[in-house]
Write a protein that holds these residues in place. Structure first.
Motif, PDB file in Angstrom:
ATOM      1  N   LEU A  18       0.849  -1.189   0.000  1.00 31.97           N
ATOM      2  CA  LEU A  18       0.000   0.000   0.000  1.00 31.97           C
ATOM      3  C   LEU A  18       0.885   1.239   0.000  1.00 31.97           C
ATOM      4  CD1 LEU A  18      -2.718  -0.843   2.710  1.00 31.97           C
ATOM      5  CD2 LEU A  18      -3.126  -0.595   0.254  1.00 31.97           C
ATOM      6  N   GLY A  22      -2.877   5.079  -0.889  1.00 33.41           N
ATOM      7  CA  GLY A  22      -3.807   3.983  -0.647  1.00 33.41           C
ATOM      8  C   GLY A  22      -4.311   3.976   0.782  1.00 33.41           C
ATOM      9  N   THR A 309       5.732  -0.873  -7.176  1.00 35.45           N
ATOM     10  CA  THR A 309       4.750  -0.598  -6.131  1.00 35.45           C
ATOM     11  C   THR A 309       3.605   0.255  -6.667  1.00 35.45           C
ATOM     12  OG1 THR A 309       6.250  -0.850  -4.253  1.00 35.45           O
ATOM     13  CG2 THR A 309       4.385   0.626  -3.944  1.00 35.45           C
ATOM     14  N   THR A 313      -0.175  -1.226  -6.876  1.00 30.61           N
ATOM     15  CA  THR A 313      -1.246  -0.667  -6.049  1.00 30.61           C
ATOM     16  C   THR A 313      -2.317   0.034  -6.877  1.00 30.61           C
ATOM     17  OG1 THR A 313       0.096   1.324  -5.626  1.00 30.61           O
ATOM     18  CG2 THR A 313       0.222  -0.458  -4.012  1.00 30.61           C
ATOM     19  N   LEU A 317      -5.630  -1.673  -5.170  1.00 26.23           N
ATOM     20  CA  LEU A 317      -6.344  -0.845  -4.182  1.00 26.23           C
ATOM     21  C   LEU A 317      -7.867  -0.936  -4.277  1.00 26.23           C
ATOM     22  CD1 LEU A 317      -6.151   1.104  -1.808  1.00 26.23           C
ATOM     23  CD2 LEU A 317      -6.051   2.993  -3.455  1.00 26.23           C
TER      24      LEU A 317
END
Length: 369
Positions: A18, A22, A309, A313, A317
Motif C-alpha cells: 500500500l 492507498g 509498487t 497498487t 487498491l
C-alpha cells in the motif's frame, strides 16, 4: 476493518503493498491501517508519509499480524511468518501456491483466508497479475541483455548488434502479457525476436501489433527444440493460472544450446517452464549448467520497487477497499472474479488447480460461500 501492512522480508524484496495514497483512501472509508515501521522505505515512502495520511505505525511484524483483520502484502509469507498468521485472518497477496507445497500446507494449517492476487479474474484476464507481468517482461530483456556480456558468463553478444554485425536472437516462450512486453523491449533494442504461443488467434494479434523484427511461430515441442538451438537469449513467459507451468525447455535440450546462451524464466515463481530453473534471489541471481546461464529470480519486479509498487497498487487498491468495506465473504459473493482469488479458506483448499498439483483434497468454493 483493521488492516495490517507488514514490511516485506523476502530476500531483496523492496516493494510495499500500500502507498500512503492507498492508506488515505482506506482511512477515508472508515478503516484503520497499521503499518510496520520502514515498510515503505524500499519503495521511497517514509513512516512520516504514512502517518500524514492516517496510518498508525507499529515497530514489529509480529504486532502487525497480531492486530490486522486483513493483511495486505506483495509476496507470499515466508517460513518465519507462518506462525504469525491467525485463524480467520484474511491475507491478500501473491501466493503462487502451486510452486511450493510447504506454503500451501502452512496456510491450510493456519485456517486463514488466503486470497491470491494471481488468480483474481476480470473479463477473462488476470488484472492483478498484469502490472507485475508488464514489469517482469521488460526486465527479462534488460537482465538477459546484461548477462549476455562475457564477464557475466554470457556469449559476449550485444543484443541489438551494430552495423555489419547481426543482432542477438531472442526466443520468447509464451505470448501473454510477459511475452508481449519482452518482445516489445527486445525489438526496441534491435534484437532478432521470435515469440511462440499455442494460440493461433493470439499469434495473429501479435503479428499485427509487434514490430517487423518480431516473428511469430506456433509453439510445439519440435519448433521449440529447433529454435532454441539458435537462440542467444530464451525467455520463459508461460502462465497457467493457479497451476504449475509445463517444462518447455528440458534438461536434455541444454546440450544443444549455444555456449553462453542465457535463460530467463519469468514463470519460476509458479514452478517455471524451464526444467533446470530453480528460484534464485537478486543477491545471487544466476547459476550455470552445461555452459548455459540461468537467471531465475522469483521476484524480479522487486528490483525496481518504486515503479512496481505504484503499478501494483493502482490495480490492487480497488479490491482492498472492496474487501475492507464489505468483508471477504460478501465481496466475493458480489464479484465472481474476486471469488476466483480464493485459494485456501479456513483449512480447505478451494482452488482446484492448487489441490490437483499436490494431490490434496479440494472443496468447491461455493460450499464455503
Amino acid at each position: 476493518m483493521i488492516i495490517g501492512l507488514p514490511k516485506e522480508i523476502k530476500n531483496n524484496e523492496n516493494r510495499v503493498a500500500l502507498t500512503p495514497a492507498g492508506v488515505s483512501e482506506l482511512v477515508a472509508n472508515g478503516h484503520t491501517v497499521y503499518v510496520q515501521s520502514t515498510a515503505g522505505e524500499g519503495s521511497g515512502f517514509s513512516d512520516e508519509e504514512y502517518q500524514s495520511t492516517g496510518a498508525k505505525i507499529l515497530a514489529t511484524i509480529e504486532e502487525v499480524y497480531a492486530i490486522g483483520e486483513m493483511i495486505v502484502k506483495v509476496k507470499e509469507p515466508i517460513e518465519s511468518e507462518y506462525k504469525l498468521v491467525k485463524e480467520n485472518q484474511l491475507l491478500f497477496t501473491y501466493f503462487h501456491f502451486a510452486s511450493y507445497k510447504p506454503l500451501t500446507e502452512a496456510m491450510v494449517a493456519s485456517k486463514a483466508v488466503c486470497l491470491a492476487y494471481e488468480t483474481v479474474e476480470k473479463n477473462g484476464g488476470l488484472p492483478l497479475l498484469v502490472p507485475m507481468s508488464e514489469v517482469a517482461g521488460r526486465m527479462a530483456i534488460q537482465k538477459g541483455a546484461n548477462y549476455l556480456e562475457k564477464p557475466l558468463g554470457g556469449r559476449g553478444i550485444l543484443l541489438g548488434g551494430v552495423a555489419g554485425v547481426n543482432p542477438a536472437k531472442v526466443l520468447i516462450l509464451g505470448g501473454g502479457v510477459v511475452g508481449t512486453e519482452a518482445a516489445k523491449m527486445a525489438a526496441g533494442l534491435g534484437a532478432d525476436v521470435t515469440i511462440m504461443d499455442v494460440s493461433l488467434p493470439r499469434l495473429r494479434y501479435l503479428s499485427d501489433v509487434l514490430p517487423a523484427n518480431v516473428k511469430t511461430v506456433m509453439s510445439n515441442r519440435y519448433n521449440i527444440r529447433e529454435l532454441a538451438k539458435h537462440a542467444d537469449l530464451i525467455v520463459g513467459a508461460v502462465l497457467i493460472p493457479g497451476a504449475k507451468a509445463p517444462f518447455l525447455i528440458t534438461r536434455d535440450m541444454l546440450k544443444d544450446l549455444k555456449k553462453g546462451c542465457v535463460l530467463v524464466d519469468v514463470a519460476v515463481d509458479q514452478g517455471g517452464c524451464i526444467e533446470t530453473c530453480k528460484p534464485t534471489t537478486h543477491e545471487n541471481p544466476t547459476y550455470v549448467i552445461d555452459n548455459v546461464v540461468h537467471y531465475c529470480v522469483a521476484n524480479m519486479p522487486g528490483a525496481v520497487p518504486y515503479t512496481s509498487t505504484l503499478a501494483l497498487t493502482n490495480a490492487t487498491l480497488p479490491y482492498v477497499i472492496q474487501l475492507a468495506n464489505n468483508g471477504w465473504k460478501d465481496a466475493c459473493r458480489a464479484d465472481a472474479g474476486l471469488k476466483k482469488g480464493l485459494n485456501v479458506v479456513n483449512g480447505q483448499i478451494v482452488y482446484k488447480s492448487v489441490a490437483d498439483t499436490f494431490g490434496m483434497a479440494h472443496l468447491p468454493v461455493e460450499e464455503i460461500l
